[in-house]
Write a protein that holds these residues in place. Structure first.
Motif, PDB file in Angstrom:
ATOM      1  N   GLY A 282     -72.459   8.822 -47.796  1.00 50.26           N
ATOM      2  CA  GLY A 282     -70.868   7.915 -47.505  1.00 50.26           C
ATOM      3  C   GLY A 282     -70.746   9.531 -49.326  1.00 50.26           C
ATOM      4  O   GLY A 282     -69.330   9.744 -48.979  1.00 50.26           O
ATOM      5  N   MET A 283     -71.302   8.968 -49.746  1.00 53.20           N
ATOM      6  CA  MET A 283     -70.386  10.603 -51.712  1.00 53.20           C
ATOM      7  C   MET A 283     -70.052  11.477 -50.844  1.00 53.20           C
ATOM      8  O   MET A 283     -68.923  12.456 -51.706  1.00 53.20           O
ATOM      9  N   ALA A 286     -67.454  11.582 -49.025  1.00 59.15           N
ATOM     10  CA  ALA A 286     -65.705  11.435 -48.888  1.00 59.15           C
ATOM     11  C   ALA A 286     -65.024  12.822 -50.805  1.00 59.15           C
ATOM     12  O   ALA A 286     -63.796  12.731 -50.390  1.00 59.15           O
ATOM     13  N   VAL A 293     -62.802   7.437 -46.227  1.00 59.33           N
ATOM     14  CA  VAL A 293     -64.551   7.044 -45.682  1.00 59.33           C
ATOM     15  C   VAL A 293     -64.826   5.351 -46.660  1.00 59.33           C
ATOM     16  O   VAL A 293     -64.857   5.529 -47.231  1.00 59.33           O
ATOM     17  N   ARG A 340     -63.607   1.989 -54.966  1.00 58.75           N
ATOM     18  CA  ARG A 340     -64.064   2.869 -54.890  1.00 58.75           C
ATOM     19  C   ARG A 340     -64.946   3.513 -56.084  1.00 58.75           C
ATOM     20  O   ARG A 340     -64.800   3.124 -56.563  1.00 58.75           O
ATOM     21  N   LEU A 345     -64.781   7.384 -52.226  1.00 56.62           N
ATOM     22  CA  LEU A 345     -65.898   6.147 -51.065  1.00 56.62           C
ATOM     23  C   LEU A 345     -65.239   5.190 -51.499  1.00 56.62           C
ATOM     24  O   LEU A 345     -65.165   4.535 -52.781  1.00 56.62           O
ATOM     25  N   TYR A 376     -59.846   4.156 -41.970  1.00 55.50           N
ATOM     26  CA  TYR A 376     -60.284   4.842 -42.568  1.00 55.50           C
ATOM     27  C   TYR A 376     -61.476   6.003 -40.572  1.00 55.50           C
ATOM     28  O   TYR A 376     -60.885   5.339 -39.678  1.00 55.50           O
TER      29      TYR A 376
END
Length: 509
Positions: A282-283, A286, A293, A340, A345, A376
């Protein structure tokens, strides 16, 4: 022309104009010969000429030529005036009759030059015939015919060419009509599909001249050092590592057409790094992409995904989103629940109370997924341990791409391979062939298994295999800061993100 306009014979060297025969006839004496010209003038409020058959607007001319001596020499005598010179001096105004004017006058063919004497004789005979015919036409007009309305007179003048010149055409050719070019415009809907371009084709690479665009400051040790020492005049471009990093970023940032994409992260054994891989993926997504995301912790028994990212201590969870799903009116309602981190993310945490988490069912996950799909582009799901719990059915039904996590041990690798077998046997064979297998090393040092053999096995069953190396920050179990990870760890996470985006784009094509 009347008798009162006559001049003294001694004052005129050309001849005598006197009264003869009648009021409308005058005689002209020319070098021993006599030429009588009968001119009928239009009546101007005078009834005396009505008895003579004169109609307003018409002219009758009678020409009588007798004993006119013409030179026999080929070249005319310039000392004595000719009859046609005298006729040229007489200007007769004649009204234009609309019926007699042709619509399209055709220019006369140029007549080749003839002998001077023959030309003069032919011209005089033609003039005599024309004037005689005009007089005959005048005599045939009945006196009782009503007069036409007078029109604007047009002055006619007959010009005779000289002996040495070629005859000039009496009518001038009208210039050819101008052909205008008809301009037509097409509407946007009338253009063919092949001729229409969308706005995304107007890229900087296409429109900007590369020779006039200043290069950005180069990245890389030697490239930047040379750029600095040369006073910013010598720019050889980025170094090899910088080019590779930018190419990887471009692969991750590739656009995804359509709606939201769902990517569950599976594992049949706890402790292999499923939550860690979800956070890293995810990181990486994003950090490189411009769209949103989110990572959803769908673990039924107290997941730890929210503990791995920097989050606000508001205590909101996936259960809160289920409660307000019908009242969500915009993204601000979602942002009050999610956490966040620095890479942008968003993380939706699971319930902290295991007893409440047990109530998170298949329908609850579908409600969360429906809300997340509106705001998203990518929805990652950290599933629980095993693949038969209550949320797994909805997770796999919505899955566009599957990520399977395996540890670097024999039993962990075997469980991961059995997960692929279960997917193939339960109607998810295509998702199993398109899956990405992540080999996560959670302990330091050299693994006991042969990584080559392990990668070859999963490469025969899945689309891609990625290895995530050991990282002390991850092994500590605390908050993950993506910028503080080892370069090898960040590169592995970004490679996983690039493979995921490429797989999703291949399915959409």
């Amino acid at each position: 022309m009347t008798a009162k306009n006559n001049a003294d014979p001694e004052d005129s060297p050309l001849g005598v104009l006197d009264d003869a025969a009648s009021v409308d006839t005058a005689g002209i004496g020319i070098l021993g010969g006599t030429a009588q010209v009968r001119v009928t003038l239009p009546a101007e409020e005078d009834d005396d000429l009505a008895d003579d058959g004169v109609v307003d607007g018409e002219v009758g001319i009678d020409l009588i030529v007798d004993d006119v001596t013409l030179p026999a020499a080929p070249k005319p005598v310039l000392d004595a005036p000719r009859l046609d010179d005298v006729i040229d001096a007489v200007v007769v105004e004649e009204p234009v009759v609309a019926d007699s004017v042709p619509e399209e006058p055709v220019p006369e063919e140029p007549v080749p030059a003839a002998e001077p004497a023959a030309d003069l004789v032919a011209e005089e005979e033609a003039a005599a015939r024309f004037l005689a015919k005009a007089g005959a036409d005048r005599a045939e007009v009945p006196a009782a015919k009503p007069a036409r309305a007078p029109q604007a007179p047009v002055q006619k003048e007959t010009t005779m060419p000289e002996a040495d010149d070629k005859p000039v055409a009496s009518a001038h050719a009208r210039p050819a009509p101008r052909t205008d070019v008809t301009l037509t415009a097409k509407r946007l809907g009338e253009l063919g599909e092949s001729a229409r371009e969308s706005a995304d084709l107007l890229t900087s690479d296409r429109l900007l001249d590369p020779h006039r665009v200043a290069k950005p400051e180069p990245e890389g040790g030697w490239s930047h050092l040379l750029y600095t020492l040369s006073g910013r005049r010598l720019n050889i471009g980025d170094g090899r590592r910088a080019r590779e990093r930018k190419e990887l970023t471009a692969r991750i940032a590739a656009p995804l057409a359509g709606g939201a994409r769902f990517v569950p992260v599976l594992s049949r054994k706890g402790g292999v790094g499923k939550t860690t891989v979800t956070a890293l993926l995810g990181m990486a997504l994003a950090d490189a992409r411009e769209d949103r995301v989110i990572a959803v912790d769908a673990n039924p028994d107290r997941g730890t995904l929210a503990d791995r990212v920097q989050r606000a201590q508001h205590g909101k969870s996936v259960r809160d989103l289920v409660r307000i799903r019908d009242d969500v009116r915009g993204f601000h309602d979602i942002s009050a629940i999610v956490a966040r981190d620095a890479t942008r993310l968003d993380v939706l945490a699971s319930d902290a109370d295991p007893r409440v988490a047990e109530a998170f069912s298949d329908d609850d996950y579908r409600d969360v997924a429906d809300v997340a799909a509106h705001y998203y582009s990518l929805v990652l799901t950290d599933t629980g341990t095993g693949i038969v719990h209550s949320v797994m059915s909805a997770t796999l039904d919505l899955a566009d791409q599957i990520v399977i996590v395996s540890g670097l041990s024999v039993d962990e690798a075997r469980l991961a391979s059995e997960t692929l077998t279960w997917l193939e046997s339960n109607g998810y064979a295509q998702q199993a062939r398109d899956a990405i297998v992540v080999l996560n090393q959670s302990t330091p040092g050299t693994p006991l298994v042969r990584l080559g053999e392990l990668q070859a096995h999963f490469a025969s069953r899945a689309r891609s295999v990625v290895r995530v190396p050991y990282d002390p920050q991850i092994a500590a179990g605390g908050t993950i800061v993506f910028a503080n990870l080892l370069p090898e760890t960040r590169k592995a996470a970004r490679e996983l993100a690039a493979l995921l985006v490429e797989g999703l784009r291949a399915k959409a094509a």
